[in-house]
Design an enzyme around this catalytic site. Sequence first.
Site, short mmCIF file in Angstrom:
data_model
loop_
_atom_site.label_atom_id
_atom_site.label_comp_id
_atom_site.label_asym_id
_atom_site.label_seq_id
_atom_site.Cartn_x
_atom_site.Cartn_y
_atom_site.Cartn_z
N LYS A 12 -2.34 -9.99 -9.31
CA LYS A 12 -3.35 -10.56 -8.41
C LYS A 12 -4.63 -9.73 -8.49
O LYS A 12 -4.56 -8.50 -8.49
CB LYS A 12 -2.81 -10.52 -6.97
CG LYS A 12 -3.75 -11.13 -5.97
CD LYS A 12 -3.41 -10.77 -4.54
CE LYS A 12 -4.02 -9.45 -4.15
NZ LYS A 12 -4.15 -9.19 -2.72
N LYS B 149 -9.07 -5.21 -5.34
CA LYS B 149 -9.79 -3.93 -5.45
C LYS B 149 -8.79 -2.79 -5.59
O LYS B 149 -8.99 -1.86 -6.34
CB LYS B 149 -10.63 -3.69 -4.18
CG LYS B 149 -11.89 -4.54 -4.11
CD LYS B 149 -12.43 -4.62 -2.68
CE LYS B 149 -13.00 -6.00 -2.42
NZ LYS B 149 -13.10 -6.35 -1.00
N LYS C 201 0.86 -1.21 0.00
CA LYS C 201 0.00 0.00 0.00
C LYS C 201 0.89 1.25 0.00
O LYS C 201 0.61 2.21 -0.72
CB LYS C 201 -0.91 0.01 1.24
CG LYS C 201 -2.03 -1.03 1.18
CD LYS C 201 -3.38 -0.35 1.02
CE LYS C 201 -4.47 -1.29 0.54
NZ LYS C 201 -4.65 -2.51 1.30
P1 TYM Z 1 -10.32 -9.28 1.64
O1 TYM Z 1 -11.62 -8.63 1.94
O2 TYM Z 1 -9.30 -8.49 0.92
O3 TYM Z 1 -10.55 -10.61 0.81
C1 TYM Z 1 -11.42 -11.62 1.26
C2 TYM Z 1 -10.84 -12.98 0.94
O4 TYM Z 1 -10.63 -13.11 -0.46
C3 TYM Z 1 -9.29 -13.56 -0.70
N1 TYM Z 1 -8.82 -12.99 -1.98
C4 TYM Z 1 -8.22 -13.70 -2.94
N2 TYM Z 1 -7.93 -15.02 -3.02
C5 TYM Z 1 -7.30 -15.44 -4.16
N3 TYM Z 1 -6.98 -14.61 -5.19
C6 TYM Z 1 -7.28 -13.28 -5.13
N4 TYM Z 1 -6.97 -12.48 -6.15
C7 TYM Z 1 -7.92 -12.77 -3.97
N5 TYM Z 1 -8.32 -11.53 -3.57
C8 TYM Z 1 -8.87 -11.69 -2.35
C9 TYM Z 1 -8.50 -13.00 0.47
O5 TYM Z 1 -7.29 -13.72 0.63
C10 TYM Z 1 -9.46 -13.20 1.60
O6 TYM Z 1 -9.39 -14.52 2.10
N6 TYM Z 1 -7.80 -9.13 5.88
C11 TYM Z 1 -8.85 -9.84 5.21
C12 TYM Z 1 -10.17 -9.80 5.96
C13 TYM Z 1 -10.05 -10.27 7.36
C14 TYM Z 1 -9.83 -11.61 7.78
C15 TYM Z 1 -9.81 -11.56 9.21
C16 TYM Z 1 -9.67 -12.82 7.11
C17 TYM Z 1 -10.14 -9.49 8.48
N7 TYM Z 1 -10.00 -10.28 9.61
C18 TYM Z 1 -9.61 -12.72 9.94
C19 TYM Z 1 -9.45 -13.97 7.86
C20 TYM Z 1 -9.43 -13.92 9.27
C21 TYM Z 1 -9.02 -9.20 3.85
O7 TYM Z 1 -8.64 -8.10 3.63
O8 TYM Z 1 -9.71 -9.91 2.97
#
Ligand code: TYM
Length: 321
Positions: free
Chosen positions: A190, A193, A110
């Site tokens: 990858k 968003k 970021k």
């Molecule tokens: P977030 O909201 O960015 O994404 C949600 C989930 O989608 C997966 N993901 C992907 N997997 C494969 N390829 C991609 N291009 C891709 N983009 C997104 C992410 O790995 C995620 O599993 N920090 C987390 C949210 C969170 C969380 C937690 C997750 C907050 N607390 C506790 C697990 C446990 C996040 O930003 O996900």
Amino acid sequence: MRVLSGVQPSGILHIGNYFGAIRQFVELQRTHECFYFLADLHALTTVQNASQFRGLSRDLAAGFLAFGLDPSKSVLYRQSDIPEVTELYWYLSTVASMGLLQRCHSFKDKVAQGVVPNHGLLSYPVLMAADILIVNSNLVPVGKDQKQHLEVTRDVVSSFHTTYDCEVFTLPEPLILDDVAVVPGIDGRKMSKSYGNTIDIFGPEKPIRKRIMSLVTDSTPVEEPKPTEDNALYQLLKVFAPKSETEWVEHAFREGGTGYGTIKKRLFEYFIETFGEARTRYDELQKDPAEIERVLASGAEKARRTVGPLMDSVRSAVGMR
Ligand code: TYM
């Protein structure tokens, strides 16, 4: 075995979220005790506009339900409805290593993108650790981009146990499926968003089709053989299609004579086949926001009941009680 995972309500769900995480959420609720939540506090580190922010949680909850997350099987809740999470976050903050947080890829990424980092962005993995540890979860299904955050969680557990000479937390394991660990976006990086390269799952069909047709490919002429390596179109098709189809595409690319446009159209067909039903359900759910609120309120009640005993142990370990 207890499962927990969360998704940030920071925009429309994209296919990386689904294949990397939510598809596994749906599968796991058949066999495990599952907790899935909307990580709205995390989303505040990037979405800082109240009118935009309002409604995003409801949209994400509608997405969860549309994909088949079932409130009678899984506990579905909004992170901010569980104040104990922020309390635990603080206790964990006091034992989390600054160096470790500064080395996290997603933070560095970021900053490299020009985002002026706030403290929330730096301590983001500590809040994640609180989410995970507060329900004693064993397994955390995520995409590969979250792997390092799970390592931070494990490090924080060890640090807390050493500092307070106790054993209050369960050590969680990530669940990352190799073939969907990193779903590529339309530019081959990858899907994310923050890179603006997503294919959204919900919303009008036309722009989604346009988006798929705009997938970046090389300029190999139709009749020439085409590479499958570093080819986002092929990688994305592989995520959706059965083996027989990907083998056919591999053959067609090797032989030449099949244009990228043809495969993009196939990809769109797979998109509709995979998400058509969920898209219809999503539109229906959106008409009943009160029902979505009811589901989240009931989930929050269950989650708060679950976290009580662990929080008692943590407060006692640090000497608060
Ligand atoms: P977030 O909201 O960015 O994404 C949600 C989930 O989608 C997966 N993901 C992907 N997997 C494969 N390829 C991609 N291009 C891709 N983009 C997104 C992410 O790995 C995620 O599993 N920090 C987390 C949210 C969170 C969380 C937690 C997750 C907050 N607390 C506790 C697990 C446990 C996040 O930003 O996900």
